[in-house]
Scaffold this active site. Structure first.
Site, PDB file in Angstrom:
ATOM      1  N   PHE A 154       1.374  -1.290   0.080  1.00 51.10           N
ATOM      2  CA  PHE A 154      -0.411   0.124  -0.255  1.00 51.10           C
ATOM      3  C   PHE A 154       0.799   1.067  -0.147  1.00 51.10           C
ATOM      4  O   PHE A 154       2.103   1.453   0.567  1.00 51.10           O
ATOM      5  CB  PHE A 154      -1.123   0.463   1.508  1.00 51.10           C
ATOM      6  CG  PHE A 154      -1.725   1.312   0.888  1.00 51.10           C
ATOM      7  CD1 PHE A 154      -3.442   0.769   0.630  1.00 51.10           C
ATOM      8  CD2 PHE A 154      -1.364   2.409   1.390  1.00 51.10           C
ATOM      9  CE1 PHE A 154      -3.794   2.050   0.042  1.00 51.10           C
ATOM     10  CE2 PHE A 154      -2.704   3.090   1.100  1.00 51.10           C
ATOM     11  CZ  PHE A 154      -3.795   3.617   1.100  1.00 51.10           C
ATOM     12  N   ASP A 242       9.317   2.541   1.263  1.00 49.20           N
ATOM     13  CA  ASP A 242       7.749   3.863   2.168  1.00 49.20           C
ATOM     14  C   ASP A 242       8.174   3.095   3.324  1.00 49.20           C
ATOM     15  O   ASP A 242       8.144   2.360   3.993  1.00 49.20           O
ATOM     16  CB  ASP A 242       6.921   2.766   1.349  1.00 49.20           C
ATOM     17  CG  ASP A 242       5.600   3.233   1.951  1.00 49.20           C
ATOM     18  OD1 ASP A 242       5.407   4.551   2.809  1.00 49.20           O
ATOM     19  OD2 ASP A 242       4.831   2.812   1.175  1.00 49.20           O
ATOM     20  N   LYS A 271       2.495   9.881   8.174  1.00 48.88           N
ATOM     21  CA  LYS A 271       1.713  10.225   9.383  1.00 48.88           C
ATOM     22  C   LYS A 271       2.662  10.524  10.523  1.00 48.88           C
ATOM     23  O   LYS A 271       1.743  11.112  11.303  1.00 48.88           O
ATOM     24  CB  LYS A 271       1.538   8.274   9.313  1.00 48.88           C
ATOM     25  CG  LYS A 271       0.969   7.826   8.593  1.00 48.88           C
ATOM     26  CD  LYS A 271       0.352   6.067   8.487  1.00 48.88           C
ATOM     27  CE  LYS A 271      -0.713   5.913   7.468  1.00 48.88           C
ATOM     28  NZ  LYS A 271      -1.683   6.179   7.945  1.00 48.88           N
TER      29      LYS A 271
END
Length: 421
Positions: A154, A242, A271
């Site tokens: 993702f 990532d 985040k």
């Protein structure tokens, strides 16, 4: 006739005073892009939040691995208050100290040499994709570059990052997708080597999560990532990591790649970097720093407000030894979950994760789904988040205490027991 500004303000005040039902208001005016649980959160403190009825919850979602310091942390409150009173935004046409200070911290605490700032993980990954493509064109002489990503990965919701995401369910009805991506099986060296051979002369980069979060809290294998690094070195392709969900201490190390014994050429963060204030960053080594003025940009990226808060998060994480806490509380959590798994083997298959990103993997044969466990947790005062149909994800703030982990474990066992009885 359109209402005047005064009339609009007056109506807003009436609405605020009458406290309309937040859920009904959402359903009427907000697009249905989320399958929301039926609670309306109003405030938080530390690792706890309260809904509109006053019910208290232990928050093991943390904005989906975002609220690094929990809620209403004094360091963030001070950073927000101080910066909003001086300069909150000025655009990247000018210099301002907080952006340079944050970049310095990130570079000095990683393998990177340079940083680019944006607003989210998807934007950070977009920047990484663009950087890899320009590198392939200008340094490797590739006219039709390919980036390999993993199945079950993702990387975001923009058109390029959703294409990079190796999950067909996210691609449905969004064709034509962006060309130049192909997918490999995560942690499978043979599949990796076959794909690299297939794209010989066209391979720009391999883009991977050190631990697949949305893909089921699936940690990377050290031998696999060592081979990825070797193949990137051999082909001159870039290794992109990532770190959007795993980074900023959540894995029990500052960066997830440190758990794997390798260094990326490019890595991304978001985040947890801002502790809940939107910010993203794409970092790279000098060897692939090929962007020039005008190649990439972000109006809000790296603004003084977001950078000042991120600096406060970084400083507090170090000062309060939160990475160590993530390791210790994560081990406590996994040990406790394993004990529950051994008690209910017909329903729980395994426990996996790093630091404070952990997954309770349900048996495929069980009639219990991750969303069922999450719903039961909510009923008993614990917020959790699914990571696929059969994995319950635990991503509390890095400030979580031993007592709060024990409380969460007790609620999880109570929830699982409710399905068995």
């Amino acid at each position: 006739m359109s209402p005047t500004t005064l009339e609009v303000q007056s109506q807003s005040q009436v609405d605020a005073n009458s406290a309309p039902d937040a859920i009904a208001e959402f359903n009427q005016y907000v697009m249905s892009t989320y399958a929301r649980f039926p609670i309306a959160l109003e405030r938080g403190e530390g690792c706890r939040v309260w809904d509109s009825t006053g019910k208290e919850y232990l928050d093991f979602v943390a904005g989906i691995a975002t609220c690094t310091l929990g809620h209403a942390h004094p360091a963030m409150v001070k950073a927000v208050t101080d910066q909003i009173q001086t300069l909150h935004h000025a655009s990247n046409l000018f210099y301002f100290a907080p952006q340079g200070q944050l970049a310095k911290w990130l570079v000095q605490n990683s393998c990177a040499d340079k940083a680019f700032f944006c607003n989210s993980g998807a934007e950070a990954n977009e920047g990484a994709i663009k950087l890899a493509r320009k590198y392939a064109h200008t340094k490797l002489g590739i006219d039709d570059p390919v980036i390999l990503t993993a199945n079950a990965s993702f990387h975001g919701r923009t058109l390029a990052t959703v294409t990079a995401t190796g999950q067909p369910k996210y691609h449905k009805n969004f064709a034509p997708l962006v060309a130049g991506f192909d997918y490999i099986t995560y942690n499978d060296i043979a599949a990796l080597e076959a794909a690299v051979k297939k794209y010989e002369g066209r391979l720009a980069a391999i883009m991977l999560e050190p631990l697949q979060g949305e893909g089921g809290v699936n940690p990377g294998d050290r031998a696999y990532f060592a081979r990825v690094r070797e193949l990137c070195d051999e082909t001159k392709a870039l290794l992109i990591i990532d770190e959007v969900q795993v980074g900023m201490g959540r894995s029990g190390m500052l960066w997830g790649y440190e758990n794997l014994g390798i260094q990326p050429d490019i890595f991304t963060s978001a985040k947890g970097l801002g502790g809940g204030i939107p910010i993203g960053a794409m970092m790279c080594k000098a060897s692939c720093d090929v962007f020039e003025a005008g190649d990439h940009a972000s109006t809000f990226g790296g603004n003084p407000f977001a950078c000042s808060v991120a600096i406060a998060v970084c400083d507090t994480m170090v000062k309060d030894n939160l990475i160590t806490n993530a390791r210790e509380r994560g081990q406590q959590l996994r040990t406790g979950l394993q004990a529950i798994a051994e008690k209910y083997p017909q329903h729980i298959a395994s426990v996996r994760g790093w630091g404070l990103i952990d997954g309770l993997v349900l048996q495929e044969s069980s009639n219990i789904q991750a969303r069922d466990v999450v719903a039961a947790g909510i009923e008993h005062g614990l917020l959790l988040v699914p990571a696929g149909i059969k994995v319950v994800r635990f991503v509390p703030p890095l400030t979580v205490s031993a007592a709060e982990v024990d409380q969460a474990l007790a609620i999880v066992e109570q929830a699982i027991a409710s399905f068995v009885s």
